[in-house]
Every structure is written in structure tokens, then in C-alpha cells.
Design a protein around this motif. Sequence first.
Motif, PDB file in Angstrom:
ATOM      1  N   LEU A   7       0.826  -1.198   0.000  1.00 57.66           N
ATOM      2  CA  LEU A   7       0.000   0.000   0.000  1.00 57.66           C
ATOM      3  C   LEU A   7       0.868   1.259   0.000  1.00 57.66           C
ATOM      4  O   LEU A   7       0.551   2.243  -0.675  1.00 57.66           O
ATOM      5  CB  LEU A   7      -0.928  -0.003   1.220  1.00 57.66           C
ATOM      6  CG  LEU A   7      -1.816   1.227   1.399  1.00 57.66           C
ATOM      7  CD1 LEU A   7      -2.748   1.391   0.208  1.00 57.66           C
ATOM      8  CD2 LEU A   7      -2.618   1.129   2.697  1.00 57.66           C
ATOM      9  N   TRP A   8       1.973   1.232   0.746  1.00 53.80           N
ATOM     10  CA  TRP A   8       2.859   2.393   0.803  1.00 53.80           C
ATOM     11  C   TRP A   8       3.441   2.703  -0.574  1.00 53.80           C
ATOM     12  O   TRP A   8       3.496   3.854  -0.993  1.00 53.80           O
ATOM     13  CB  TRP A   8       3.976   2.145   1.811  1.00 53.80           C
ATOM     14  CG  TRP A   8       4.995   3.259   1.864  1.00 53.80           C
ATOM     15  CD1 TRP A   8       6.274   3.234   1.405  1.00 53.80           C
ATOM     16  CD2 TRP A   8       4.788   4.584   2.367  1.00 53.80           C
ATOM     17  NE1 TRP A   8       6.895   4.440   1.604  1.00 53.80           N
ATOM     18  CE2 TRP A   8       5.997   5.292   2.199  1.00 53.80           C
ATOM     19  CE3 TRP A   8       3.703   5.227   2.955  1.00 53.80           C
ATOM     20  CZ2 TRP A   8       6.149   6.617   2.583  1.00 53.80           C
ATOM     21  CZ3 TRP A   8       3.851   6.560   3.342  1.00 53.80           C
ATOM     22  CH2 TRP A   8       5.056   7.229   3.146  1.00 53.80           C
ATOM     23  N   GLU A   9       3.870   1.661  -1.286  1.00 57.09           N
ATOM     24  CA  GLU A   9       4.407   1.877  -2.625  1.00 57.09           C
ATOM     25  C   GLU A   9       3.305   2.386  -3.558  1.00 57.09           C
ATOM     26  O   GLU A   9       3.556   3.249  -4.405  1.00 57.09           O
ATOM     27  CB  GLU A   9       4.985   0.577  -3.180  1.00 57.09           C
ATOM     28  CG  GLU A   9       5.617   0.754  -4.555  1.00 57.09           C
ATOM     29  CD  GLU A   9       6.173  -0.542  -5.112  1.00 57.09           C
ATOM     30  OE1 GLU A   9       6.595  -0.535  -6.281  1.00 57.09           O
ATOM     31  OE2 GLU A   9       6.177  -1.553  -4.372  1.00 57.09           O
ATOM     32  N   PHE A  10       2.103   1.874  -3.392  1.00 56.21           N
ATOM     33  CA  PHE A  10       0.977   2.339  -4.196  1.00 56.21           C
ATOM     34  C   PHE A  10       0.735   3.832  -4.003  1.00 56.21           C
ATOM     35  O   PHE A  10       0.456   4.554  -4.958  1.00 56.21           O
ATOM     36  CB  PHE A  10      -0.276   1.538  -3.810  1.00 56.21           C
ATOM     37  CG  PHE A  10      -1.549   2.036  -4.451  1.00 56.21           C
ATOM     38  CD1 PHE A  10      -1.798   1.812  -5.788  1.00 56.21           C
ATOM     39  CD2 PHE A  10      -2.492   2.727  -3.703  1.00 56.21           C
ATOM     40  CE1 PHE A  10      -2.966   2.266  -6.386  1.00 56.21           C
ATOM     41  CE2 PHE A  10      -3.658   3.186  -4.287  1.00 56.21           C
ATOM     42  CZ  PHE A  10      -3.897   2.952  -5.632  1.00 56.21           C
ATOM     43  N   MET A  11       0.859   4.299  -2.761  1.00 55.70           N
ATOM     44  CA  MET A  11       0.590   5.697  -2.458  1.00 55.70           C
ATOM     45  C   MET A  11       1.743   6.617  -2.832  1.00 55.70           C
ATOM     46  O   MET A  11       1.543   7.813  -3.055  1.00 55.70           O
ATOM     47  CB  MET A  11       0.279   5.859  -0.961  1.00 55.70           C
ATOM     48  CG  MET A  11      -0.931   5.058  -0.486  1.00 55.70           C
ATOM     49  SD  MET A  11      -2.468   5.528  -1.306  1.00 55.70           S
ATOM     50  CE  MET A  11      -2.671   7.199  -0.710  1.00 55.70           C
ATOM     51  N   THR A  12       2.970   6.106  -2.897  1.00 60.40           N
ATOM     52  CA  THR A  12       4.140   6.965  -3.082  1.00 60.40           C
ATOM     53  C   THR A  12       4.827   6.822  -4.434  1.00 60.40           C
ATOM     54  O   THR A  12       5.565   7.726  -4.841  1.00 60.40           O
ATOM     55  CB  THR A  12       5.180   6.687  -1.976  1.00 60.40           C
ATOM     56  OG1 THR A  12       5.556   5.297  -2.008  1.00 60.40           O
ATOM     57  CG2 THR A  12       4.598   7.018  -0.601  1.00 60.40           C
ATOM     58  N   ASN A  13       4.613   5.721  -5.119  1.00 59.55           N
ATOM     59  CA  ASN A  13       5.303   5.493  -6.393  1.00 59.55           C
ATOM     60  C   ASN A  13       4.753   6.443  -7.455  1.00 59.55           C
ATOM     61  O   ASN A  13       3.545   6.498  -7.704  1.00 59.55           O
ATOM     62  CB  ASN A  13       5.103   4.037  -6.827  1.00 59.55           C
ATOM     63  CG  ASN A  13       6.038   3.660  -7.975  1.00 59.55           C
ATOM     64  OD1 ASN A  13       6.349   4.465  -8.837  1.00 59.55           O
ATOM     65  ND2 ASN A  13       6.485   2.409  -7.964  1.00 59.55           N
ATOM     66  N   GLU A 146      -8.592  -0.878 -15.896  1.00 58.58           N
ATOM     67  CA  GLU A 146      -7.767  -0.487 -17.027  1.00 58.58           C
ATOM     68  C   GLU A 146      -6.556   0.349 -16.643  1.00 58.58           C
ATOM     69  O   GLU A 146      -5.556   0.360 -17.363  1.00 58.58           O
ATOM     70  CB  GLU A 146      -8.618   0.302 -18.032  1.00 58.58           C
ATOM     71  CG  GLU A 146      -9.696  -0.535 -18.702  1.00 58.58           C
ATOM     72  CD  GLU A 146     -10.530   0.273 -19.675  1.00 58.58           C
ATOM     73  OE1 GLU A 146     -11.037  -0.319 -20.643  1.00 58.58           O
ATOM     74  OE2 GLU A 146     -10.672   1.495 -19.455  1.00 58.58           O
ATOM     75  N   LEU A 147      -6.638   1.062 -15.537  1.00 60.64           N
ATOM     76  CA  LEU A 147      -5.567   2.003 -15.193  1.00 60.64           C
ATOM     77  C   LEU A 147      -4.475   1.399 -14.328  1.00 60.64           C
ATOM     78  O   LEU A 147      -3.382   1.967 -14.242  1.00 60.64           O
ATOM     79  CB  LEU A 147      -6.159   3.224 -14.468  1.00 60.64           C
ATOM     80  CG  LEU A 147      -7.136   4.083 -15.276  1.00 60.64           C
ATOM     81  CD1 LEU A 147      -7.647   5.232 -14.421  1.00 60.64           C
ATOM     82  CD2 LEU A 147      -6.472   4.618 -16.535  1.00 60.64           C
ATOM     83  N   PHE A 148      -4.753   0.270 -13.666  1.00 63.19           N
ATOM     84  CA  PHE A 148      -3.782  -0.312 -12.741  1.00 63.19           C
ATOM     85  C   PHE A 148      -3.351  -1.691 -13.210  1.00 63.19           C
ATOM     86  O   PHE A 148      -4.159  -2.478 -13.697  1.00 63.19           O
ATOM     87  CB  PHE A 148      -4.369  -0.407 -11.327  1.00 63.19           C
ATOM     88  CG  PHE A 148      -4.663   0.925 -10.704  1.00 63.19           C
ATOM     89  CD1 PHE A 148      -3.640   1.747 -10.257  1.00 63.19           C
ATOM     90  CD2 PHE A 148      -5.966   1.371 -10.589  1.00 63.19           C
ATOM     91  CE1 PHE A 148      -3.904   2.983  -9.694  1.00 63.19           C
ATOM     92  CE2 PHE A 148      -6.254   2.604 -10.021  1.00 63.19           C
ATOM     93  CZ  PHE A 148      -5.213   3.413  -9.581  1.00 63.19           C
ATOM     94  N   ALA A 149      -2.042  -1.969 -13.020  1.00 62.86           N
ATOM     95  CA  ALA A 149      -1.502  -3.274 -13.385  1.00 62.86           C
ATOM     96  C   ALA A 149      -2.045  -4.358 -12.458  1.00 62.86           C
ATOM     97  O   ALA A 149      -2.558  -4.076 -11.373  1.00 62.86           O
ATOM     98  CB  ALA A 149       0.026  -3.241 -13.311  1.00 62.86           C
ATOM     99  N   THR A 150      -1.908  -5.609 -12.875  1.00 66.23           N
ATOM    100  CA  THR A 150      -2.471  -6.721 -12.120  1.00 66.23           C
ATOM    101  C   THR A 150      -1.902  -6.803 -10.709  1.00 66.23           C
ATOM    102  O   THR A 150      -2.625  -7.080  -9.750  1.00 66.23           O
ATOM    103  CB  THR A 150      -2.199  -8.047 -12.866  1.00 66.23           C
ATOM    104  OG1 THR A 150      -2.733  -7.950 -14.184  1.00 66.23           O
ATOM    105  CG2 THR A 150      -2.854  -9.209 -12.150  1.00 66.23           C
ATOM    106  N   ASN A 151      -0.610  -6.533 -10.562  1.00 67.92           N
ATOM    107  CA  ASN A 151       0.015  -6.682  -9.251  1.00 67.92           C
ATOM    108  C   ASN A 151      -0.430  -5.614  -8.260  1.00 67.92           C
ATOM    109  O   ASN A 151      -0.294  -5.782  -7.055  1.00 67.92           O
ATOM    110  CB  ASN A 151       1.543  -6.651  -9.378  1.00 67.92           C
ATOM    111  CG  ASN A 151       2.047  -5.288  -9.831  1.00 67.92           C
ATOM    112  OD1 ASN A 151       1.497  -4.706 -10.749  1.00 67.92           O
ATOM    113  ND2 ASN A 151       3.090  -4.795  -9.179  1.00 67.92           N
ATOM    114  N   ILE A 152      -0.996  -4.484  -8.750  1.00 64.59           N
ATOM    115  CA  ILE A 152      -1.427  -3.403  -7.873  1.00 64.59           C
ATOM    116  C   ILE A 152      -2.945  -3.255  -7.861  1.00 64.59           C
ATOM    117  O   ILE A 152      -3.514  -2.483  -7.079  1.00 64.59           O
ATOM    118  CB  ILE A 152      -0.771  -2.068  -8.320  1.00 64.59           C
ATOM    119  CG1 ILE A 152      -0.807  -1.014  -7.208  1.00 64.59           C
ATOM    120  CG2 ILE A 152      -1.453  -1.517  -9.568  1.00 64.59           C
ATOM    121  CD1 ILE A 152       0.091  -1.336  -6.054  1.00 64.59           C
ATOM    122  N   LYS A 153      -3.621  -4.017  -8.706  1.00 59.61           N
ATOM    123  CA  LYS A 153      -5.059  -3.842  -8.899  1.00 59.61           C
ATOM    124  C   LYS A 153      -5.841  -4.129  -7.619  1.00 59.61           C
ATOM    125  O   LYS A 153      -6.799  -3.420  -7.295  1.00 59.61           O
ATOM    126  CB  LYS A 153      -5.553  -4.739 -10.024  1.00 59.61           C
ATOM    127  CG  LYS A 153      -6.906  -4.350 -10.591  1.00 59.61           C
ATOM    128  CD  LYS A 153      -7.195  -5.151 -11.846  1.00 59.61           C
ATOM    129  CE  LYS A 153      -6.245  -4.785 -12.955  1.00 59.61           C
ATOM    130  NZ  LYS A 153      -6.549  -5.491 -14.222  1.00 59.61           N
TER     131      LYS A 153
END
Length: 248
Positions: A7-13, A146-153
Motif C-alpha cells: 500500500l505504501w508503494e501504491f501511495m508513493t510510487n 484499465e488504469l492499474f496493473a495486475t500486481n497493484i489492482k
Amino acid sequence: MQNKTTLWEFMTNSDYRMAIFIMLGIKTLQQLSGEAAIDAYMQPIIASTGSTISEETSSIIFGIVQLPGALLAGYLVDKMGRKPLLIASATGCAIALFAEGTYFYFQDVLETDVSSISWLPTTGIAVFVFMINVGIVTLPYVLLGELFATNIKGIGVSTFTLYGASLAFLVSKFFKPLANAWGEYTVFWIFGCICVLGIIFVLTVLPETKGKSFSEIQAILKRKTTKKDDVETKDTGKPQRSPPPYTA
């Protein structure tokens, strides 16, 4: 899926920055357009209008019109595209909400005889319920895929579902207090203004994803992010970054 994330990488990447910004805008439009409040207070709203159609009958009508709206969205989403469908949905909702607010303004503030347009409250909400299911309610879930890759979906869907549910709670919680304080017409006009702002957001920010592969969508998002970063760098007077080279 080998590239597990948090989640942290999702919010900061920065790779997810534009997609997060787009989904924040779309989910805000979805919930602040008033769907949760109107659904929760549908019968009291109709009862307060003095409509010739009973609130029970109105509730049945509203339930029926949701189905064709959702079916139409499924039929049109790959024919019209995401942006035109969202714009059409928000436009229809805005017109219905402004009409509903105007009816309450004439009834409660001007105290005008509205018996000649007693059909308007039920019709306005029916149009709203139909049009919101055509795009605003349904398309955010398409865009999430459509906007997010499978690993982050999974993290993306969970995050924005929680965000949307929080907004829906706040809208339902404060609808009645605001209606009592400012009048129901004001709240409906606020919902209508949110729809207008949503149209502007979709026109200016949302990329059209119809017929595009995931890599093409990501390339569009990266160009938008790079352009935004370059503008911010220019404003601060620091050296501008060159966009990363595109690789197929």
C-alpha cells in the motif's frame, strides 16, 4: 504478479500518481453527485414534494429504471468510449438535479403553486437514477481495471472502494442536516454543480481508454505525469526533467 507491492508503494510510487489522481476525481464525482443520499431518502423526498405519484410507486419506478440504465452502459461503453459516456451521464444527472432543485425552490422559497408540474419530482429523480447508472456508477469499476496493473489492482480496488464508501457515508449523513439548514433545493443544486465539475474533470484529465492496450494506457498516463512534473519544475525555477525514453 511476480512484482509484489505494498500500500505504501501504491501511495508513493510516481508511476501510479496520475492513475490515482484520475480515480480520486472519478470516485468523488460518483459519490458527491448524491446517489447515496437520494437512494437513502428517496421516499421522504417524494413525500415532501406533494407529487401526485405516491412515494411507494415512485420507489418502484426508480428501481425499475436502474436496470435498463446499467444494461445500456454495458452496450455503449465500447461503442461510445469511456469519456463520452461519462460526460453524457454527468450531463443528464446535472440537468435532473438542477430541475429537482428548482422545483423545491419554487415550492419552498417562492411558495408558488407547482401543481401544474407535480410530475417533475418523480420524473427528475427517475432521469437521475437512469443516467447515473449509464456511466457515473458503472464506469469507475471499468477504469479501475484499465488504469492499474495486475500486481497493484487489488490494492487499488480496495483503496478506492474504501474511499467511495467513506464519501457515500458522509453524503448520506449530512444530506438531511444540510437540507434542513439550507433547503433541499440548495443540496440538489450542489449535487448538480458537482456533476458539472465532473464533466470538466473528465474532459481535461481522463484519457480515453477505449480500444487501447494496457501498455498504451500506461504510456498516456506517463506522458501526462511527465508534462505535469515539467510544469511544476518550470514554476519552481529548477532544471526541467527530460521525459524518459519510450520503450515498446
